[in-house]
Design a protein around this motif. Structure first.
Motif, PDB file in Angstrom:
ATOM      1  N   ARG A 195      -3.440  33.739  97.118  1.00  0.00           N
ATOM      2  CA  ARG A 195      -1.839  34.893  97.257  1.00  0.00           C
ATOM      3  C   ARG A 195      -2.513  35.595  95.634  1.00  0.00           C
ATOM      4  O   ARG A 195      -2.687  34.747  95.191  1.00  0.00           O
ATOM      5  CB  ARG A 195      -1.435  34.906  97.655  1.00  0.00           C
ATOM      6  CG  ARG A 195      -1.047  35.038  99.178  1.00  0.00           C
ATOM      7  CD  ARG A 195       0.815  34.032  99.149  1.00  0.00           C
ATOM      8  NE  ARG A 195       1.680  34.225  98.260  1.00  0.00           N
ATOM      9  CZ  ARG A 195       2.682  34.745  99.212  1.00  0.00           C
ATOM     10  NH1 ARG A 195       3.101  34.597 100.310  1.00  0.00           N
ATOM     11  NH2 ARG A 195       3.779  34.686  98.501  1.00  0.00           N
ATOM     12  N   PRO A 196      -1.994  36.751  95.550  1.00  0.00           N
ATOM     13  CA  PRO A 196      -2.070  37.115  93.961  1.00  0.00           C
ATOM     14  C   PRO A 196      -0.834  35.926  93.027  1.00  0.00           C
ATOM     15  O   PRO A 196      -1.161  35.913  91.667  1.00  0.00           O
ATOM     16  CB  PRO A 196      -1.604  38.147  94.306  1.00  0.00           C
ATOM     17  CG  PRO A 196      -1.544  39.049  95.414  1.00  0.00           C
ATOM     18  CD  PRO A 196      -1.661  37.521  96.447  1.00  0.00           C
ATOM     19  N   ASP A 197       0.083  35.525  93.809  1.00  0.00           N
ATOM     20  CA  ASP A 197       1.081  34.861  92.748  1.00  0.00           C
ATOM     21  C   ASP A 197       0.636  33.020  92.929  1.00  0.00           C
ATOM     22  O   ASP A 197       1.549  33.087  92.531  1.00  0.00           O
ATOM     23  CB  ASP A 197       2.077  35.122  93.582  1.00  0.00           C
ATOM     24  CG  ASP A 197       2.645  34.397  95.289  1.00  0.00           C
ATOM     25  OD1 ASP A 197       1.695  33.835  95.534  1.00  0.00           O
ATOM     26  OD2 ASP A 197       3.563  34.699  95.604  1.00  0.00           O
ATOM     27  N   GLY A 198      -0.333  33.178  93.646  1.00  0.00           N
ATOM     28  CA  GLY A 198      -1.305  31.475  93.323  1.00  0.00           C
ATOM     29  C   GLY A 198      -0.801  30.998  94.034  1.00  0.00           C
ATOM     30  O   GLY A 198      -1.809  29.635  94.638  1.00  0.00           O
ATOM     31  N   GLY A 199      -0.412  31.448  95.134  1.00  0.00           N
ATOM     32  CA  GLY A 199       0.100  30.497  97.187  1.00  0.00           C
ATOM     33  C   GLY A 199      -0.584  31.144  97.680  1.00  0.00           C
ATOM     34  O   GLY A 199      -1.812  31.956  97.733  1.00  0.00           O
ATOM     35  N   ARG A 200      -1.219  30.275  98.733  1.00  0.00           N
ATOM     36  CA  ARG A 200      -2.329  29.516 100.109  1.00  0.00           C
ATOM     37  C   ARG A 200      -1.179  30.858 100.923  1.00  0.00           C
ATOM     38  O   ARG A 200      -0.136  30.352 101.196  1.00  0.00           O
ATOM     39  CB  ARG A 200      -2.433  28.938  99.754  1.00  0.00           C
ATOM     40  CG  ARG A 200      -3.339  27.839  98.115  1.00  0.00           C
ATOM     41  CD  ARG A 200      -4.689  28.387  98.302  1.00  0.00           C
ATOM     42  NE  ARG A 200      -5.396  28.229  98.605  1.00  0.00           N
ATOM     43  CZ  ARG A 200      -6.591  27.471  99.311  1.00  0.00           C
ATOM     44  NH1 ARG A 200      -7.544  29.503  98.619  1.00  0.00           N
ATOM     45  NH2 ARG A 200      -7.700  27.548 100.078  1.00  0.00           N
ATOM     46  N   LEU A 259      -1.024  40.244 102.256  1.00  0.00           N
ATOM     47  CA  LEU A 259      -1.924  40.745 102.518  1.00  0.00           C
ATOM     48  C   LEU A 259      -2.567  41.450 101.266  1.00  0.00           C
ATOM     49  O   LEU A 259      -3.678  41.690 101.669  1.00  0.00           O
ATOM     50  CB  LEU A 259      -1.215  42.081 103.374  1.00  0.00           C
ATOM     51  CG  LEU A 259      -0.829  41.947 104.446  1.00  0.00           C
ATOM     52  CD1 LEU A 259       0.675  43.927 104.836  1.00  0.00           C
ATOM     53  CD2 LEU A 259      -1.144  41.765 105.644  1.00  0.00           C
ATOM     54  N   GLN A 260      -2.525  41.983 100.404  1.00  0.00           N
ATOM     55  CA  GLN A 260      -3.129  41.848  99.409  1.00  0.00           C
ATOM     56  C   GLN A 260      -3.712  40.928  99.313  1.00  0.00           C
ATOM     57  O   GLN A 260      -5.658  40.792  99.136  1.00  0.00           O
ATOM     58  CB  GLN A 260      -2.058  42.370  98.288  1.00  0.00           C
ATOM     59  CG  GLN A 260      -2.736  42.213  96.881  1.00  0.00           C
ATOM     60  CD  GLN A 260      -4.129  43.617  97.320  1.00  0.00           C
ATOM     61  OE1 GLN A 260      -2.846  44.745  96.831  1.00  0.00           O
ATOM     62  NE2 GLN A 260      -5.210  43.467  96.177  1.00  0.00           N
ATOM     63  N   GLY A 261      -3.985  39.746  99.490  1.00  0.00           N
ATOM     64  CA  GLY A 261      -4.457  38.214  99.762  1.00  0.00           C
ATOM     65  C   GLY A 261      -6.225  38.551 100.279  1.00  0.00           C
ATOM     66  O   GLY A 261      -6.782  37.961  99.779  1.00  0.00           O
ATOM     67  N   ALA A 262      -4.783  38.927 101.331  1.00  0.00           N
ATOM     68  CA  ALA A 262      -6.023  38.911 102.559  1.00  0.00           C
ATOM     69  C   ALA A 262      -7.114  40.231 101.811  1.00  0.00           C
ATOM     70  O   ALA A 262      -8.714  39.725 102.356  1.00  0.00           O
ATOM     71  CB  ALA A 262      -5.659  39.410 104.054  1.00  0.00           C
TER      72      ALA A 262
END
Length: 244
Positions: free
Chosen positions: A30-35, A111-114
């Protein structure tokens, strides 16, 4: 890879043919560093991409089946698991889980991370978004808040206007809605279409004499085979134009 090479969009094998999934569960950033976990069905190198968004039931086999169908049509598909492994057993639980979902976080992070994963790690150039029910609402949200999408396909879902104004959707938009829907009512669909048209957009909206969730073959009480097949054919034609 040539998009849709050898695929006859008039041929729509039933979901039962996808009993053995070829995809796999993965994790992406994810953009925030999460998964976030998600189901990935690959169409091979050079294929366009799709972010597929679950119904309020969770990432059930039905959604994985759709990912497989998209992959078989030449589109690498990633379906984020927005409920983190949880699945709803009935409508009350599904409603509770949907109401507990942070829509903004799901949109701007999962969704952004995807999208980032499809582009940066899988080499997908053109990427679309598609979702059903809750996922349909999040498709509109993604069209507003996730930039650089090339197509958006919404099945019977509309988010609150204060969260995502459909007039701001820049990607080509295809909507499938049911006339016997007490959530995305015909009046709400008309308002959605009018709002987008007033902003100079050109949404393609189809209305089916059917019930909400008419595409879900695992729910025989609402599934409508003719409407589902027509919606699928229209979706493939739309994606062939905009993700080629």
């Amino acid at each position: 890879m040539v998009f849709f090479e050898g695929v006859d969009s008039s041929f729509h094998p039933p979901f039962l043919h996808w009993e053995f999934h070829m995809g796999q569960m993965i994790e992406f950033d994810r953009p925030d560093g999460g998964r976030t976990a998600g189901y990935l069905a690959s169409a091979g190198d050079g294929a366009p991409g799709m972010i597929l968004i679950q119904e309020w039931w969770g990432l059930k086999p039905h959604i994985k089946d759709i990912a497989e169908r998209l992959a078989s049509a030449g589109i690498t598909t990633l379906a984020p698991d927005l409920y983190r492994g949880r699945l709803a057993a009935d409508a009350d639980e599904a409603s509770h889980m949907m109401n507990g979902l942070d829509f903004a976080d799901a949109t701007t992070q999962d969704l952004q991370g995807a999208l980032d994963h499809l582009r940066e790690h899988l080499g997908c150039g053109e990427v679309g978004v598609m979702g059903f029910c809750m996922g349909g609402a999040l498709t509109i949200a993604a069209g507003v808040h996730v930039k650089d999408l090339q197509a958006a396909v919404c099945f019977y879902g509309i988010p609150p206007a204060e969260f995502a104004d459909p007039a701001q959707i820049e990607a080509p938009f295809l909507g499938h809605f049911a006339t016997r829907d007490d959530w995305c009512t015909p009046e709400k669909v008309d308002a959605l279409e009018a709002r987008m048209q007033a902003a100079g957009r050109q949404p393609v909206i189809h209305r089916y004499v059917a019930d909400h969730a008419f595409f879900n073959k695992t729910r025989p009480e609402v599934y409508d085979e003719a409407a589902a097949e027509l919606a699928w054919s229209r979706t493939l034609d739309f994606l062939k134009r905009h993700l080629a």
